[in-house]
Design a protein around this motif. Structure first.
Motif, PDB file in Angstrom:
ATOM      1  N   ASP A  21       0.829  -1.213   0.000  1.00 45.37           N
ATOM      2  CA  ASP A  21       0.000   0.000   0.000  1.00 45.37           C
ATOM      3  C   ASP A  21       0.861   1.259   0.000  1.00 45.37           C
ATOM      4  N   PHE A  22       1.906   1.251   0.826  1.00 41.01           N
ATOM      5  CA  PHE A  22       2.788   2.409   0.945  1.00 41.01           C
ATOM      6  C   PHE A  22       3.428   2.761  -0.397  1.00 41.01           C
ATOM      7  N   LEU A  23       4.031   1.779  -1.048  1.00 36.70           N
ATOM      8  CA  LEU A  23       4.705   2.038  -2.325  1.00 36.70           C
ATOM      9  C   LEU A  23       3.711   2.424  -3.427  1.00 36.70           C
ATOM     10  N   ALA A  24       2.569   1.738  -3.474  1.00 35.83           N
ATOM     11  CA  ALA A  24       1.550   2.060  -4.479  1.00 35.83           C
ATOM     12  C   ALA A  24       1.042   3.491  -4.288  1.00 35.83           C
ATOM     13  N   ASP A  25       0.807   3.884  -3.052  1.00 41.22           N
ATOM     14  CA  ASP A  25       0.319   5.243  -2.771  1.00 41.22           C
ATOM     15  C   ASP A  25       1.373   6.302  -3.087  1.00 41.22           C
ATOM     16  N   GLU A  26       2.603   6.052  -2.668  1.00 36.58           N
ATOM     17  CA  GLU A  26       3.672   7.028  -2.865  1.00 36.58           C
ATOM     18  C   GLU A  26       4.037   7.216  -4.342  1.00 36.58           C
ATOM     19  N   LEU A  27       3.978   6.135  -5.111  1.00 38.36           N
ATOM     20  CA  LEU A  27       4.441   6.177  -6.494  1.00 38.36           C
ATOM     21  C   LEU A  27       3.314   6.252  -7.523  1.00 38.36           C
ATOM     22  N   ASN A  28       2.074   6.120  -7.062  1.00 36.09           N
ATOM     23  CA  ASN A  28       0.902   6.183  -7.932  1.00 36.09           C
ATOM     24  C   ASN A  28       0.912   5.125  -9.033  1.00 36.09           C
ATOM     25  N   TYR A  29       1.328   3.918  -8.654  1.00 37.22           N
ATOM     26  CA  TYR A  29       1.298   2.764  -9.559  1.00 37.22           C
ATOM     27  C   TYR A  29       0.711   1.588  -8.795  1.00 37.22           C
ATOM     28  N   ASP A  30       0.140   0.665  -9.523  1.00 31.69           N
ATOM     29  CA  ASP A  30      -0.361  -0.564  -8.936  1.00 31.69           C
ATOM     30  C   ASP A  30       0.821  -1.368  -8.383  1.00 31.69           C
ATOM     31  N   SER A  87       1.331  -4.538  -8.068  1.00 29.88           N
ATOM     32  CA  SER A  87       1.759  -5.694  -8.860  1.00 29.88           C
ATOM     33  C   SER A  87       2.691  -5.250  -9.991  1.00 29.88           C
ATOM     34  N   TYR A  88       2.438  -4.085 -10.579  1.00 29.58           N
ATOM     35  CA  TYR A  88       3.335  -3.551 -11.603  1.00 29.58           C
ATOM     36  C   TYR A  88       4.694  -3.225 -10.994  1.00 29.58           C
ATOM     37  N   LEU A  89       4.694  -2.559  -9.833  1.00 20.82           N
ATOM     38  CA  LEU A  89       5.950  -2.195  -9.168  1.00 20.82           C
ATOM     39  C   LEU A  89       6.759  -3.433  -8.809  1.00 20.82           C
ATOM     40  N   SER A  90       6.085  -4.435  -8.277  1.00 19.90           N
ATOM     41  CA  SER A  90       6.748  -5.667  -7.871  1.00 19.90           C
ATOM     42  C   SER A  90       7.357  -6.393  -9.070  1.00 19.90           C
ATOM     43  N   THR A  91       6.598  -6.480 -10.140  1.00 20.22           N
ATOM     44  CA  THR A  91       7.083  -7.145 -11.355  1.00 20.22           C
ATOM     45  C   THR A  91       8.269  -6.387 -11.952  1.00 20.22           C
ATOM     46  N   LEU A  92       8.166  -5.073 -12.020  1.00 15.05           N
ATOM     47  CA  LEU A  92       9.260  -4.248 -12.533  1.00 15.05           C
ATOM     48  C   LEU A  92      10.514  -4.449 -11.695  1.00 15.05           C
ATOM     49  N   PHE A  93      10.360  -4.384 -10.385  1.00 23.65           N
ATOM     50  CA  PHE A  93      11.510  -4.521  -9.490  1.00 23.65           C
ATOM     51  C   PHE A  93      12.197  -5.868  -9.700  1.00 23.65           C
ATOM     52  N   SER A  94      11.425  -6.930  -9.715  1.00 21.83           N
ATOM     53  CA  SER A  94      11.986  -8.283  -9.874  1.00 21.83           C
ATOM     54  C   SER A  94      12.671  -8.449 -11.221  1.00 21.83           C
ATOM     55  N   SER A  95      12.057  -7.924 -12.272  1.00 23.02           N
ATOM     56  CA  SER A  95      12.619  -8.121 -13.614  1.00 23.02           C
ATOM     57  C   SER A  95      13.930  -7.365 -13.807  1.00 23.02           C
ATOM     58  N   VAL A  96      14.071  -6.221 -13.161  1.00 22.68           N
ATOM     59  CA  VAL A  96      15.279  -5.418 -13.318  1.00 22.68           C
ATOM     60  C   VAL A  96      16.354  -5.800 -12.301  1.00 22.68           C
ATOM     61  N   SER A  97      15.944  -6.107 -11.075  1.00 27.74           N
ATOM     62  CA  SER A  97      16.898  -6.321  -9.986  1.00 27.74           C
ATOM     63  C   SER A  97      17.353  -7.764  -9.813  1.00 27.74           C
ATOM     64  N   GLY A  98      16.545  -8.706 -10.244  1.00 25.80           N
ATOM     65  CA  GLY A  98      16.904 -10.106 -10.065  1.00 25.80           C
ATOM     66  C   GLY A  98      16.511 -10.675  -8.717  1.00 25.80           C
ATOM     67  N   ILE A  99      15.953  -9.842  -7.838  1.00 25.59           N
ATOM     68  CA  ILE A  99      15.387 -10.320  -6.577  1.00 25.59           C
ATOM     69  C   ILE A  99      14.012  -9.690  -6.434  1.00 25.59           C
ATOM     70  N   THR A 100      13.202 -10.267  -5.561  1.00 25.45           N
ATOM     71  CA  THR A 100      11.866  -9.711  -5.367  1.00 25.45           C
ATOM     72  C   THR A 100      11.943  -8.453  -4.509  1.00 25.45           C
ATOM     73  N   LEU A 101      10.908  -7.665  -4.592  1.00 28.12           N
ATOM     74  CA  LEU A 101      10.802  -6.464  -3.770  1.00 28.12           C
ATOM     75  C   LEU A 101      10.811  -6.840  -2.291  1.00 28.12           C
ATOM     76  N   GLU A 102      10.125  -7.917  -1.940  1.00 25.81           N
ATOM     77  CA  GLU A 102      10.097  -8.384  -0.550  1.00 25.81           C
ATOM     78  C   GLU A 102      11.503  -8.753  -0.071  1.00 25.81           C
ATOM     79  N   GLN A 103      12.279  -9.431  -0.909  1.00 29.39           N
ATOM     80  CA  GLN A 103      13.649  -9.785  -0.532  1.00 29.39           C
ATOM     81  C   GLN A 103      14.501  -8.532  -0.325  1.00 29.39           C
ATOM     82  N   TYR A 104      14.298  -7.535  -1.153  1.00 33.63           N
ATOM     83  CA  TYR A 104      15.043  -6.283  -1.019  1.00 33.63           C
ATOM     84  C   TYR A 104      14.716  -5.607   0.317  1.00 33.63           C
ATOM     85  N   ILE A 105      13.445  -5.569   0.660  1.00 32.37           N
ATOM     86  CA  ILE A 105      13.024  -4.960   1.925  1.00 32.37           C
ATOM     87  C   ILE A 105      13.640  -5.728   3.099  1.00 32.37           C
ATOM     88  N   ILE A 106      13.601  -7.041   3.035  1.00 32.50           N
ATOM     89  CA  ILE A 106      14.197  -7.866   4.096  1.00 32.50           C
ATOM     90  C   ILE A 106      15.689  -7.566   4.217  1.00 32.50           C
TER      91      ILE A 106
END
Length: 192
Positions: A98-107, A109-128
């Motif tokens: 919710d925080f990232l979607a609200d701050e960035l004005n994107y869905d 699932s789009y943010l998560s998919t973008l992050f994983s495809s570019v970074s090679g790790i999931t957004l959740e793994q990055y946060i951890i």
């Protein structure tokens, strides 16, 4: 009219000062500067100034991001780093999606998919990994117990923190604390 410039590797307040100085040295008026972004008056960025800006940023370990997806990725990283490392009180009940979607004005699932495809790790793994790096910092300075660190970083229990800590670092928080921990800290912009 203002123009936002996304800048890679801006992860601390000192970075803001360095970037502000770069813009000042080049005679580019800043409207604002924050982690990962600088806002300028658009008509100040001629081709020559843009090239000089790129050179000065690179000489100081930064990089201007000129593609939309790259800028969005850096904004995600910056929001996460700022929330975990630069807030006096970590929001224990933060819902990252919710925080990232609200701050960035994107869905999300789009943010998560973008992050994983570019970074090679999931957004959740990055946060951890960012939270574990903050836990390392707390352990090195020794002012908090593992229980206090777990609470401060929003973990449900010491066991939950310990499990994630061991998964990321290969050792328990207690073992980390008793080892020579300074060598195992990573710069925030190199955590992946």
């Amino acid at each position: 009219m203002s123009f936002t410039i996304n800048i890679k590797n801006m992860v601390c307040q000192r970075c803001n000062l360095v970037v502000s100085q770069i813009f000042s040295d080049l005679g580019i008026d800043l409207l604002s500067v924050d982690l990962g972004q600088a806002v300028v008056v658009e008509d100040q960025l001629s081709g020559a100034k843009l090239e000089a800006l790129d050179n000065a940023l690179q000489a100081n370990g930064f990089e201007r991001i000129d593609d939309k997806k790259g800028g969005l990725l850096e904004r995600m990283k910056t929001l996460i780093i700022k929330s975990i490392h630069h807030q006096d009180h970590f929001n224990l009940s933060i819902n990252w999606s919710d925080f990232l979607a609200d701050e960035l004005n994107y869905d999300y699932s789009y943010l998560s998919t973008l992050f994983s495809s570019v970074s090679g790790i999931t957004l959740e793994q990055y946060i951890i990994r960012q939270k574990i790096e903050k836990a390392k910092e707390y352990l090195i300075y020794g002012q908090l117990s593992v229980k206090e660190i777990a609470f401060k970083l929003g973990y449900s229990s010491v066991a939950h923190l310990s499990t994630q800590f061991k998964k990321v670092t290969g050792m328990t928080p207690s073992r980390f604390k008793s080892s020579r921990p300074m060598a195992s800290r990573k710069p925030l912009d190199n955590i992946m």
